[in-house]
Design an enzyme around this catalytic site. Structure first.
Site, PDB file in Angstrom:
ATOM      1  N   LEU A  11       0.840  -1.208   0.000  1.00  0.00           N
ATOM      2  CA  LEU A  11       0.000   0.000   0.000  1.00  0.00           C
ATOM      3  C   LEU A  11       0.872   1.254   0.000  1.00  0.00           C
ATOM      4  O   LEU A  11       1.705   1.438   0.886  1.00  0.00           O
ATOM      5  CB  LEU A  11      -0.917   0.021   1.228  1.00  0.00           C
ATOM      6  CG  LEU A  11      -1.845  -1.180   1.424  1.00  0.00           C
ATOM      7  CD1 LEU A  11      -2.868  -0.863   2.510  1.00  0.00           C
ATOM      8  CD2 LEU A  11      -2.540  -1.572   0.133  1.00  0.00           C
ATOM      9  N   ALA A  13      -0.604   4.475  -1.487  1.00  0.00           N
ATOM     10  CA  ALA A  13      -1.422   5.523  -2.115  1.00  0.00           C
ATOM     11  C   ALA A  13      -1.411   6.819  -1.323  1.00  0.00           C
ATOM     12  O   ALA A  13      -1.790   7.866  -1.835  1.00  0.00           O
ATOM     13  CB  ALA A  13      -2.853   5.032  -2.288  1.00  0.00           C
ATOM     14  N   GLY A  14      -0.962   6.746  -0.072  1.00  0.00           N
ATOM     15  CA  GLY A  14      -1.008   7.924   0.797  1.00  0.00           C
ATOM     16  C   GLY A  14      -0.058   9.020   0.329  1.00  0.00           C
ATOM     17  O   GLY A  14       0.971   8.747  -0.297  1.00  0.00           O
ATOM     18  N   ARG A  18       2.395  14.666   6.531  1.00  0.00           N
ATOM     19  CA  ARG A  18       3.311  15.098   7.590  1.00  0.00           C
ATOM     20  C   ARG A  18       4.762  15.231   7.107  1.00  0.00           C
ATOM     21  O   ARG A  18       5.610  15.775   7.809  1.00  0.00           O
ATOM     22  CB  ARG A  18       3.239  14.138   8.783  1.00  0.00           C
ATOM     23  CG  ARG A  18       2.091  14.488   9.723  1.00  0.00           C
ATOM     24  CD  ARG A  18       2.103  13.606  10.931  1.00  0.00           C
ATOM     25  NE  ARG A  18       1.579  12.280  10.659  1.00  0.00           N
ATOM     26  CZ  ARG A  18       1.765  11.218  11.432  1.00  0.00           C
ATOM     27  NH1 ARG A  18       2.485  11.327  12.526  1.00  0.00           N
ATOM     28  NH2 ARG A  18       1.247  10.046  11.115  1.00  0.00           N
ATOM     29  N   GLY A 103       3.952   0.622   2.345  1.00  0.00           N
ATOM     30  CA  GLY A 103       5.155   1.192   1.712  1.00  0.00           C
ATOM     31  C   GLY A 103       5.952   2.088   2.637  1.00  0.00           C
ATOM     32  O   GLY A 103       7.147   2.303   2.417  1.00  0.00           O
ATOM     33  N   ALA A 369      50.493  18.455  -8.944  1.00  0.00           N
ATOM     34  CA  ALA A 369      49.534  19.243  -8.164  1.00  0.00           C
ATOM     35  C   ALA A 369      48.903  20.339  -9.022  1.00  0.00           C
ATOM     36  O   ALA A 369      49.571  20.993  -9.802  1.00  0.00           O
ATOM     37  CB  ALA A 369      50.237  19.875  -6.973  1.00  0.00           C
ATOM     38  N   SER A 394      53.232  20.343 -12.348  1.00  0.00           N
ATOM     39  CA  SER A 394      52.209  21.011 -11.544  1.00  0.00           C
ATOM     40  C   SER A 394      51.585  22.199 -12.266  1.00  0.00           C
ATOM     41  O   SER A 394      52.225  22.837 -13.100  1.00  0.00           O
ATOM     42  CB  SER A 394      52.831  21.529 -10.238  1.00  0.00           C
ATOM     43  OG  SER A 394      53.270  20.427  -9.483  1.00  0.00           O
TER      44      SER A 394
HETATM   45  C1  UD1 Z   1      -2.592   1.484  10.151  1.00  0.00           C
HETATM   46  C2  UD1 Z   1      -3.464   0.396  10.817  1.00  0.00           C
HETATM   47  C3  UD1 Z   1      -3.106   0.319  12.286  1.00  0.00           C
HETATM   48  C4  UD1 Z   1      -1.629   0.023  12.437  1.00  0.00           C
HETATM   49  C5  UD1 Z   1      -0.792   1.058  11.701  1.00  0.00           C
HETATM   50  C6  UD1 Z   1       0.645   0.622  11.660  1.00  0.00           C
HETATM   51  C7  UD1 Z   1      -5.576   0.370   9.588  1.00  0.00           C
HETATM   52  C8  UD1 Z   1      -7.013   0.746   9.615  1.00  0.00           C
HETATM   53  N1  UD1 Z   1      -4.843   0.723  10.653  1.00  0.00           N
HETATM   54  O1  UD1 Z   1      -2.961   2.725  10.703  1.00  0.00           O
HETATM   55  O2  UD1 Z   1      -3.843  -0.734  12.909  1.00  0.00           O
HETATM   56  O3  UD1 Z   1      -1.285   0.004  13.819  1.00  0.00           O
HETATM   57  O4  UD1 Z   1      -1.234   1.180  10.326  1.00  0.00           O
HETATM   58  O5  UD1 Z   1       1.461   1.617  11.106  1.00  0.00           O
HETATM   59  O6  UD1 Z   1      -5.123  -0.244   8.640  1.00  0.00           O
HETATM   60  N2  UD1 Z   1      -3.105   3.726   2.450  1.00  0.00           N
HETATM   61  C9  UD1 Z   1      -3.555   3.625   1.152  1.00  0.00           C
HETATM   62  N3  UD1 Z   1      -4.859   4.002   0.888  1.00  0.00           N
HETATM   63  C10 UD1 Z   1      -5.697   4.452   1.852  1.00  0.00           C
HETATM   64  C11 UD1 Z   1      -5.218   4.534   3.179  1.00  0.00           C
HETATM   65  C12 UD1 Z   1      -3.913   4.165   3.446  1.00  0.00           C
HETATM   66  O7  UD1 Z   1      -2.832   3.222   0.253  1.00  0.00           O
HETATM   67  O8  UD1 Z   1      -6.856   4.756   1.527  1.00  0.00           O
HETATM   68  C13 UD1 Z   1      -1.713   3.323   2.743  1.00  0.00           C
HETATM   69  C14 UD1 Z   1      -0.855   4.479   3.197  1.00  0.00           C
HETATM   70  O9  UD1 Z   1      -0.185   5.065   2.092  1.00  0.00           O
HETATM   71  C15 UD1 Z   1       0.117   3.810   4.137  1.00  0.00           C
HETATM   72  C16 UD1 Z   1      -0.656   2.635   4.707  1.00  0.00           C
HETATM   73  O10 UD1 Z   1      -1.733   2.399   3.809  1.00  0.00           O
HETATM   74  O11 UD1 Z   1       1.258   3.310   3.472  1.00  0.00           O
HETATM   75  C17 UD1 Z   1      -1.181   2.856   6.127  1.00  0.00           C
HETATM   76  O12 UD1 Z   1      -2.103   3.918   6.157  1.00  0.00           O
HETATM   77  P1  UD1 Z   1      -2.187   4.919   7.360  1.00  0.00           P
HETATM   78  O13 UD1 Z   1      -3.294   5.875   7.086  1.00  0.00           O
HETATM   79  O14 UD1 Z   1      -0.843   5.477   7.657  1.00  0.00           O
HETATM   80  O15 UD1 Z   1      -2.668   3.937   8.541  1.00  0.00           O
HETATM   81  P2  UD1 Z   1      -2.502   4.179  10.095  1.00  0.00           P
HETATM   82  O16 UD1 Z   1      -3.522   5.141  10.557  1.00  0.00           O
HETATM   83  O17 UD1 Z   1      -1.089   4.432  10.400  1.00  0.00           O
END
Ligand code: UD1
Ligand code: CA
Length: 457
Positions: A11, A13-14, A18, A103, A369, A394
């Protein structure tokens, strides 16, 4: 290891708000390459049948960085459960093991992932767990999902997101790292039933555990180490992840037979190759694409990228090797020397204050040099050829394109604009002029002038 087929969904897509960055979070580098590539390299060791990376819309650089792996675009970023659904569609009807990874958790090791796959194997006539979750005990459980387990047999009952947890559940120290391994055959029926009726209004992948149990499947936990499960959400965590990655690379170099006088100031890239009996002094940075042979001595404060140094060479202090710098065996490159796209053949010496670009320095040649290869005229780059055993005095400027024959001697301070034949001696500087005793006459005249000026007031 596991005989059943295995695929992975990563995953990514985020946006990683931050990070305060224009580029996707997983494109930020760790040890010289985007963090997602570090994770993919680890997955590469597992011989998986297929890997799908879930990306967001308009993330072309990310898609290019993860090629040749398949990417699937999640258009509406509405949770990890939805993202996995998108990934599953790209996998087709896959009913082997499906590993789900994030990811932004790039330090995962092969051993831990193998332990996850192992836990998916049935034991003694029992059914294998439908979902295996990688748990850990972070110092600060904070916002991590909590793993609710059966007090008696340790089976995983459900995952509760911190935002949705009761005070009592928040006291659970065992947390969800985000890595899960599913029975791909069971996944579609779980994903189809996810709802967004929760604190964040998102489809949580973590709800799959409770749903699997409703269907009569068991779920289990494999415990991992906090260090490798670090999630990168900010530049501060990026720096922490870099340090962990560097420590691993330093350990690997030392185990391979290199001495690092101060490991904490030696920085490697993921692909740095180091031979045996290499001695590395403090403050040395290896960018990507560097190969170091055996018995090389790297003195303090050097910067290398895309370069190779062959056996027995001595480089630094304060040397810079840029892409295409190739030092053959037993060469010497000293302080304040920059070399780019050039070969220094065996035994060549470039010891002080020199720029060598787009050049060949023949075997055993000695570059004095302050020598500069003038390789660029503002429009084109041109080559300089220096034959074996040549001696460049040099402070010479070698205006490329130019060839200096083997064994030739170039007098100090020369500016060469034409080729030099084998064993020639050439100088281009003005003749020396001598005026006997003139220095004392000059000083007397100056003193007299000063006296006169004083009298005038
Ligand atoms: C998630 C877990 C949490 C865990 C934590 C560990 C869920 C609901 N929660 O929370 O239990 O303790 O990770 O770090 O899964 N992403 C997508 N598409 C989306 C949402 C997220 O691709 O629609 C990807 C993000 O890019 C990221 C990963 O999924 O790589 C995790 O998403 P994030 O929103 O950071 O989850 P957390 O709230 O950290
Ligand atoms: Ca996260």
């Amino acid at each position: 290891m596991s005989k059943s087929k295995t695929a992975a969904i990563v995953l990514a897509a985020g946006l990683g708000t931050r990070m305060k960055s224009e580029k996707p979070k997983v494109m930020h580098p760790i040890a010289g390459r985007p963090m997602v590539q570090n994770l993919l390299a680890t997955l590469g060791k597992l011989n998986l049948d297929k890997i799908v990376v879930v990306v967001g819309p308009e993330m072309d650089d990310l898609e290019a960085a993860v090629a040749p792996h398949t990417t699937a675009v999640q258009y509406n970023r509405c949770g990890t459960g939805d993202a996995v659904k998108v990934g599953m569609e790209a996998l087709g009807n896959f009913n082997g093991n499906v590993l789900v990874l994030y990811g932004d958790t790039p330090l995962m090791t092969e051993q831990t992932l193998n332990a996850m796959l192992e836990a998916r194997q049935p034991i003694e006539g029992q059914f294998a767990p439908a979902v295996v979750v990688l748990g850990f005990l972070p110092e600060e459980p904070g916002a991590y999902g909590r793993l609710v387990t059966d007090e008696e047999d340790g089976e995983l009952l459900e995952i509760v997101e911190a935002n949705d947890a009761t005070q009592e559940q928040l006291m659970i120290p065992l947390c969800n790292s985000g890595v899960m391994c599913f029975d791909g055959g069971v996944m579609p029926q779980l994903l189809a039933r996810l709802s967004d009726d929760n604190a964040k209004g998102e489809y949580y992948l973590t709800d799959c555990v409770g749903l699997a149990r409703e269907d009569g499947f068991s779920c289990s936990v494999v415990e991992g180490d906090e260090e490798e499960l670090l999630g990168v959400n900010s530049r501060i965590e990026l720096a922490l992840a870099e340090t962990i990655a560097q420590d691993r690379l330093r350990e690997k170099a030392m185990k391979g037979g290199a001495t690092l006088i101060d490991p904490s100031t030696t920085f490697f890239s993921y692909d740095t190759k180091i031979g045996k009996d290499v001695l590395i002094e403090p403050n040395v940075f290896f960018g990507p694409g560097v190969t170091i042979g055996n018995g090389v001595h790297i003195k303090a404060n050097c910067h290398f990228e895309g370069a190779s140094i062959d056996d027995g060479s001595v480089v630094g202090p304060f040397a810079r090797l840029r892409p295409g710098a190739k030092l053959a065996e037993n060469t010497h490159v000293g302080n304040f020397v920059e070399i780019k796209n050039s070969d220094v053949e065996a035994g060549g010496k470039v010891n002080h204050l020199t720029y060598i670009g787009d050049a060949r320095v023949g075997a055993g040649a000695n570059i004095g040099a302050g020598t500069i290869t003038c390789n660029y005229d503002g429009f084109n780059k041109s080559r300089t050829e220096i034959g074996a055993g040549a001696f460049i005095g040099s402070n010479s400027a070698l205006v490329a394109p130019v060839k200096i024959g083997a064994g030739a001697i170039v007098g100090a301070g020369s500016t060469l604009t034409a080729d030099v034949g084998e064993n020639d001696i050439v100088t281009t500087r003005a003749e020396q002029k001598r005026v006997p005793g003139a220095a004392e006459r000059f000083r007397e005249a100056k003193r007299a002038q000063k006296e006169q000026n004083k009298k005038k007031g």
